[in-house]
Design a protein around this motif. Structure first.
Motif, short mmCIF file in Angstrom:
data_model
loop_
_atom_site.label_atom_id
_atom_site.label_comp_id
_atom_site.label_asym_id
_atom_site.label_seq_id
_atom_site.Cartn_x
_atom_site.Cartn_y
_atom_site.Cartn_z
N SER B 218 0.36 -1.39 0.10
CA SER B 218 0.41 -0.09 0.41
C SER B 218 1.09 1.11 0.32
O SER B 218 2.01 1.39 0.89
CB SER B 218 -1.03 0.05 1.58
N GLY B 219 0.74 1.69 -0.77
CA GLY B 219 1.19 3.68 -1.28
C GLY B 219 0.65 4.21 -2.24
O GLY B 219 0.23 4.18 -2.92
N SER B 220 2.11 4.48 -2.70
CA SER B 220 1.96 5.72 -4.36
C SER B 220 1.75 4.22 -4.93
O SER B 220 2.47 3.57 -4.88
CB SER B 220 3.06 6.77 -3.66
N GLU B 221 1.43 5.15 -5.93
CA GLU B 221 1.46 3.85 -6.92
C GLU B 221 2.93 3.87 -6.96
O GLU B 221 2.61 2.57 -7.38
CB GLU B 221 0.49 4.70 -8.56
N ILE B 222 3.58 4.57 -7.41
CA ILE B 222 4.88 4.24 -8.35
C ILE B 222 5.72 3.54 -7.00
O ILE B 222 6.52 2.85 -7.46
CB ILE B 222 5.22 5.44 -8.40
N GLY B 223 5.49 3.72 -5.98
CA GLY B 223 5.84 3.52 -4.49
C GLY B 223 6.24 1.57 -5.01
O GLY B 223 6.64 0.53 -4.95
N VAL B 224 4.48 1.44 -4.92
CA VAL B 224 3.53 0.17 -4.96
C VAL B 224 3.91 -0.84 -6.17
O VAL B 224 4.52 -2.04 -6.27
CB VAL B 224 2.29 0.25 -4.84
N ILE B 225 4.26 0.09 -7.49
CA ILE B 225 4.01 -0.87 -8.62
C ILE B 225 5.87 -0.79 -8.21
O ILE B 225 6.73 -2.48 -9.01
CB ILE B 225 4.12 -0.30 -10.34
N ALA B 226 6.83 -0.08 -7.68
CA ALA B 226 8.06 -0.60 -7.99
C ALA B 226 8.73 -1.91 -7.31
O ALA B 226 9.61 -2.83 -7.23
CB ALA B 226 9.12 0.46 -7.21
N ALA B 227 7.69 -1.20 -5.83
CA ALA B 227 7.83 -2.33 -4.68
C ALA B 227 7.40 -4.39 -5.43
O ALA B 227 8.18 -4.85 -4.68
CB ALA B 227 7.07 -2.44 -3.72
N HIS B 228 6.51 -4.09 -6.15
CA HIS B 228 6.05 -5.23 -6.37
C HIS B 228 7.20 -5.84 -7.37
O HIS B 228 7.61 -7.22 -7.53
CB HIS B 228 4.33 -5.50 -7.41
#
Lengths: 499, 352
Positions: B218-228
């Motif tokens: 959960s978080g900012s879109e860019i952060g979530v995608i990067a973590a995924h």
């Protein structure tokens, strides 16, 4: 009424004389761990609040938990009053000694007992410095989040006693949110484990009660702290404003945009100037106020949050925005904020650091009224502010050796605290009540509420021998204070306009 | 509809009557957590009429509401302002109230990353055992004046006083949430949970339900995608899954008998609990039957924690076991706040 009103004794005394008590302590502690000659006691006469020094009867410095328990048992047997002390950096006078009592100093319990990088916790003794935890866990890319400004010196035991915060608590919480378990020694000298290595424990949340109890309930000999993964990156924005109100509104705008920065600090012109002259952090000397706003997380998260925050700040009327270029630059920006107290201390020899928390929306009004009081009390006040969570630190500057300045500074401080209560806030956000704000407790709480605190206190310490005269006022004190307070208000400044 | 003052008067007279007659009362909102506890004793003090959000300004991140306010209503109001209760409270039924949410102290999937009810409670207004109206804590985010009575009330199940109002810290909803699945056995799932929890990623929930490990970012879109990208895993529909874990409607919770919650060190071994559902990055293990409270407590003790009977307790039996020294302190707290034992007798402990 069912609960009979029972007050605490504010002036407890031990059943035996000093010499006998010293002998008892020497039977369980080494010679260097028991201090009783005036010249050895003087270094302990105050903590971070220097205005009210007091020489304790005896100082003991146990070296391990077992010795702490033995000291507690001796004191219990002879009803000796006890004050606890960690690193002595507290700002509210919570560790100021009691002249008829024992000062139990925990600075020799300074071992980091265990670090579990997989389970993400560390077990530490109370005398361990706050910053030493993160230093020791750095190699595991983990850290302990609460970071009071005094973190290089203050100890974790004191942090638990005061429920210390820091500049990152809007996002990461206070001490109470970052510890899992403590080993707690009762007044009888018994050890109780409170909390667990899991997240929830059965029954009442004693960990929440003990945290921030200011040494009134017992003493902690071990703390299990939560460790968090060190964020990949952190970046700070410094924004200048030509108007304090605009800066205050910018803070609300950041929150409204759904951003919870890792840190969100505000400083007014006086604080900026004091800091800039002290360490040269590159702060804007011509600004009326500045915000320091930090983002942390992965590089991607930080980049996106910094961009969003910058947009909000621009829209809110920031006159200048600086984004930290690298880690050195970021730390330099924070160094300014973290040295605000000593910087102000260089302007005049003494200062009182107040610690009220207010609803954020009342900030412009509160700052205006604090500024107006400068004329009223003929003293200067600089403001630093944990803007994200509404915790205000007005720094009242004075020279205790000049006329009645100390007295005026006390009145000024009291007036600020009362203002915080009036606008719906509290007299202390993170420094504790100690002796400094004990009278203002009578303003924030009514007698029945204070009675609830006294009942809880009595459950742990029936005779009021742990940290007497601190944190929770007696009903007697409140009665006297209420009387004096009205009287003083009428008499001292009858023709000063209030707004 | 009665006014709030008359409702408070009714609360007061019920408390005073109980005190006079040496009986006890049981404070109850929607009754959605009636399944929990040692026993349910005393005349019901019904808080359902005492409703309303009394203060909420989104930019202050603080919400204050009366205890009978439906939890649904609070969540809806927050949602309209793109905010949430960070502890993701389980409702356990349709009638959950705000007061019950605080008094139960139950937290949902976000607990390990954001905190529990007690971490977000800022203040409380209560009626004490003398029916006196008292305020503790406040409506500001940091407050260390006096003992932290409002946090003490979280999880007290109405045994220390009647919560009239509570103030809680709220947070913005994350811009994006993504749930990813990993096909792992229970041992590898536990290890993975601990590894992920120690990594700098926007982790907001983990659960191993016997089949798969579900991980929520959960978080900012860019952060979530990067973590995924960093952790991998197959994207899955998340909302209804986490709802089923939070509300215990997931098939795992459909068994019968005794449901135990083992709250332990997150690295505690699987041991004989191969059928457990694991949440909160490894620190909570749900198990059905498979032994007595004492046996579960032995395991929990060994691994730094506690076992609790969550559902299916036989009335009168203890739901937890704590050290005698701790029990003494618990009883002292109870005695100091409620000396005559009026509130929620034997709800938390078999002895008081």
């Amino acid at each position: 009424m069912g609960h009979s009103e029972r007050d605490l004794n504010e002036n407890p005394v031990a059943l035996i004389d000093k010499q006998t008590l010293v002998k008892k302590f020497l039977s369980v502690l080494s010679t260097e761990s028991v201090k009783y000659e005036t010249e050895d006691l003087t270094p302990f006469e105050c903590d971070g609040l220097s205005a009210y020094p007091q020489i304790p009867m005896i100082v003991v410095l146990p070296e391990n938990e077992d010795q702490v328990c033995q000291v507690m048992r001796i004191c219990h047997q002879y009803k000796a009053p006890i004050v606890f002390r960690g690193a002595g950096t507290g700002l509210s006078g919570g560790a100021i000694p009691y002249d008829q009592g024992v000062l139990l100093v925990l600075s020799k319990l300074k071992r980091i007992t265990h670090i579990d990088p997989v389970g993400r916790y560390a077990v530490v003794q109370p005398g361990v410095r706050n910053a030493a935890i993160s230093e020791a866990t750095k190699i595991h890319e983990l850290y302990y989040a609460p970071d009071p400004s005094s973190q290089i010196a203050c100890s974790i035991g004191g942090n638990v006693a005061e429920n210390s915060g820091g500049v990152h608590c809007l996002k990461y919480g206070l001490t109470v949110n970052n510890i899992l378990k403590v080993r707690f020694v009762t007044i009888e000298g018994d050890i109780v484990e409170i909390g667990s290595e899991g997240l929830d424990s059965p029954g009442y949340d004693l960990l929440a009660l003990v945290t921030g109890s200011e040494g009134l309930l017992g003493v902690v000999t071990e703390v299990t702290v939560k460790l968090l993964p060190t964020p990949e990156k952190a970046q700070a924005i410094m924004a200048s404003f030509d108007d304090v109100e605009k800066a205050g509104r910018a803070v609300a705008d950041i929150i409204a945009a759904g951003i919870i920065p890792a840190g969100l600090e505000m400083m007014d012109k006086k604080a900026i100037n004091a800091v800039e002259q002290f360490i040269g952090a590159g702060y804007p000397m011509d600004a009326a106020a500045m915000l320091l706003c930090e983002s942390d997380g992965s590089s991607e998260e930080v980049a996106s949050e910094i961009q969003k925050t910058t947009e909000v700040l621009n829209k809110a009327g920031a006159t200048e925005i600086t984004i930290s270029s690298d880690e050195t630059h970021r730390l330099k920006l924070w160094a300014g904020r973290k040295s605000a107290f000593p910087a102000v201390g260089r302007v005049l020899p003494d200062y009182f650091c107040m610690d009220g928390t207010i609803p954020r929306k009342t900030l412009p009004d509160v700052l205006k009224r604090i500024a107006a009081m400068e004329d009223q009390f003929q003293l200067q006040c600089a403001n630093v502010f944990h803007a994200g969570d509404g915790n205000l630190h007005p720094l009242i500057m004075f020279d205790a050796n000049e006329g009645d300045q100390l007295h005026r500074a006390e009145l000024y401080g009291a007036a600020i605290l009362e203002l915080c209560v009036e606008v719906g806030g509290t007299i202390t956000g993170e420094h504790g009540v100690g002796i400094e704000k004990i009278n203002q407790m009578c303003i924030q709480f009514d007698n029945q509420e204070i009675q609830t605190f006294l009942n809880l206190k009595r459950a742990f310490d029936p005779d009021g021998r742990l940290n007497p005269g601190k944190a929770i006022p007696t009903l007697n004190r409140c009665a006297e204070f209420g009387h004096m307070h009205v009287h003083r208000g009428e008499e001292r400044f009858p023709d000063i306009p209030r707004f | 509809m009665r006014t709030n003052e008359t409702v408070i008067d009714r609360f007061k007279s019920q408390i005073i009557d109980a005190k006079k007659q040496s009986t006890c009362v049981r404070i109850r909102g929607g009754g959605s957590k009636d399944f929990y506890g040692v026993n349910l004793e005393g005349e019901i003090v019904d808080t359902n009429e005492f409703t309303g959000i009394t203060e909420y300004e989104p930019t202050e991140l603080v919400l204050t509401a009366r205890s009978g306010t439906p939890l649904k209503e609070i969540e809806q109001t927050l949602n309209e302002n793109n905010q949430m209760l960070p502890f993701e409270p389980p409702h356990m039924g349709t009638k959950a109230t705000f007061g019950g949410c605080i008094a139960s102290g139950f937290s949902g999937p976000r607990r390990a990353s954001q905190g529990a009810v007690r971490d977000f409670v800022l203040g409380a207004r209560i009626l004490n055992a003398d029916a006196v109206d008292l305020q503790f804590g406040g409506k500001v985010m940091k407050n260390v004046a006096g003992f932290d009575v409002s946090r003490l009330l979280a999880g007290s199940f109405g045994t220390l006083g009647l919560i009239l109002e509570s103030s809680v810290k709220v947070l913005p909803k994350p811009e994006m949430e993504r749930t990813v699945l990993f096909d792992l056995d229970i041992q590898s799932a536990l290890e993975k949970m601990n590894t992920l929890a120690g990594s700098p990623i926007p982790l907001s929930a983990t659960c191993f339900d016997g089949n798969q490990l579900a991980v929520r970012l959960s978080g900012s879109e860019i952060g979530v995608i990067a973590a995924h990208k960093k952790i991998g895993g197959e994207v899955s529909e998340g909302a209804s899954y986490w709802q089923s874990i939070k509300e215990q409607t997931h098939p795992f919770f459909g068994s019968e008998g005794c449901l135990y919650r083992l709250s332990v060190n997150p690295t505690a071994p699987i041991n004989r609990y191969t059928d457990a559902l694991i949440e909160w990055n490894g620190s909570t293990r749900w198990v059905w039957n498979n032994g007595t409270l004492a046996e579960h407590q032995d395991f929990a003790n060994e691994h730094g924690g506690h076992a609790t009977v969550f559902r299916g307790n036989q009335l009168g039996n203890p739901i937890s076991s704590i050290s005698p020294a701790l029990q003494v302190l618990q009883q002292k707290i109870k005695n100091s706040m409620d000396p005559d034992g009026i509130f929620g007798k034997n709800r938390l402990f078999a002895e008081f």
